[in-house]
Design an enzyme around this catalytic site. Structure first.
Site, PDB file in Angstrom:
ATOM      1  N   HIS A 198      -3.665   2.804   0.663  1.00 37.23           N
ATOM      2  CA  HIS A 198      -4.813   1.887   0.642  1.00 37.23           C
ATOM      3  C   HIS A 198      -5.041   1.241   2.018  1.00 37.23           C
ATOM      4  CE1 HIS A 198      -6.317   1.735  -3.446  1.00 37.23           C
ATOM      5  NE2 HIS A 198      -5.123   1.521  -3.966  1.00 37.23           N
ATOM      6  N   CYS A 226      -5.684   3.574 -10.736  1.00 38.78           N
ATOM      7  CA  CYS A 226      -5.889   2.581  -9.678  1.00 38.78           C
ATOM      8  C   CYS A 226      -6.991   1.624 -10.102  1.00 38.78           C
ATOM      9  CB  CYS A 226      -6.276   3.302  -8.386  1.00 38.78           C
ATOM     10  SG  CYS A 226      -6.534   2.221  -6.984  1.00 38.78           S
ATOM     11  N   HIS A 243       1.342   5.023  -2.674  1.00 40.21           N
ATOM     12  CA  HIS A 243      -0.017   4.758  -3.153  1.00 40.21           C
ATOM     13  C   HIS A 243      -0.586   3.509  -2.468  1.00 40.21           C
ATOM     14  CE1 HIS A 243      -3.023   4.410  -6.656  1.00 40.21           C
ATOM     15  NE2 HIS A 243      -3.157   3.260  -6.011  1.00 40.21           N
ATOM     16  N   GLU A 244       0.209   2.443  -2.407  1.00 43.34           N
ATOM     17  CA  GLU A 244      -0.293   1.178  -1.838  1.00 43.34           C
ATOM     18  C   GLU A 244      -0.462   1.282  -0.318  1.00 43.34           C
ATOM     19  OE1 GLU A 244      -1.535  -0.767  -3.869  1.00 43.34           O
ATOM     20  OE2 GLU A 244      -0.509  -0.090  -5.681  1.00 43.34           O
TER      21      GLU A 244
HETATM   22 ZN   LIG Z   1      -4.624   1.782  -5.957  1.00 37.20          ZN
END
Ligand SMILES: [Zn+2]
Length: 209
Positions: free
Chosen positions: A157, A110, A153-154
């Site tokens: 965030h 990341c 994953h995004e």
């Molecule tokens: Zn990331």
């Protein structure tokens, strides 16, 4: 001009706010969308801005310091095919409406975790509902495990979660320095340089800023 913020920045830990269609179409938010494309190395035609550099496979607005629910994902990415032409898609207010119970373990890195990589379990497939950058709603079903992984994953965030929080075994958090990326892609399953979880907690809590 926006850029990727430091891994110790507290904005990475926040829950990002949802956007109304009016907000989404405002110049302020459209500017964030443009900035995200530029940072991902994508031009207005959806091609590489700098042909010599790769494009990002994913980026979330909090990573450039904007706590709004916007992510971009290269939906052209497949495992082992990193340098194909990008196919960038924006997801605004993305919601995971289905995620498979079956999971797979694979490496992740990341831009907001410095030199930490790790092996993370993610659902094999997901179904997302979202708005596009023009405010039109759509459904998206991941076409492969890699795409499903990037989406998870995004979206994490947007909820203030970075992948080290998903690592289930401390031995799965790895130190990977800049020169080791190629090696890591091949040998991540047997990586012996363990990143101490205490150090991650310091970064997460904003030490050193
Ligand atoms: Zn990331």
């Amino acid at each position: 001009m926006s850029k990727i913020i430091s891994a110790t920045d507290a904005r990475l830990n926040r829950y990002s706010t949802e956007l109304s269609i009016d907000e989404l179409l405002s110049p302020k938010i459209q500017k964030i969308i443009k900035d995200m494309s530029r940072i991902a190395n994508i031009n207005t035609a959806g091609r590489r801005q700098n042909p010599d550099k790769s494009t990002l496979v994913g980026l979330a607005a909090p990573q450039i310091g904007k706590n709004v629910r916007i992510i971009l994902v290269d939906v052209g990415v497949k495992v082992g095919k990193r340098f194909t032409e990008p196919n960038i898609k924006f997801f605004i207010n993305p919601e995971i409406i289905y995620s498979s119970a079956t999971e797979n373990l694979y490496r992740e890195g990341c831009y907001s975790t410095d030199n930490i990589c790790g092996a993370v379990y993610r659902s094999d497939s997901v179904k997302i509902s979202a708005l596009d950058e023009n405010g039109k709603s759509f459904m998206f079903k991941s076409a492969n495990k890699m795409q499903a992984r990037i989406l998870q994953h995004e979206i994490d965030h947007l909820n203030g979660i970075r992948f080290p929080a998903r690592v289930r075994d401390q031995a799965h958090l790895h130190i990977v320095t800049a020169g080791e990326n190629v090696e890591y892609r091949k040998r991540w399953e047997n990586w012996t340089k363990i990143y101490p979880i205490e150090n991650w907690i310091k970064i997460h809590n904003g030490n050193g800023e």
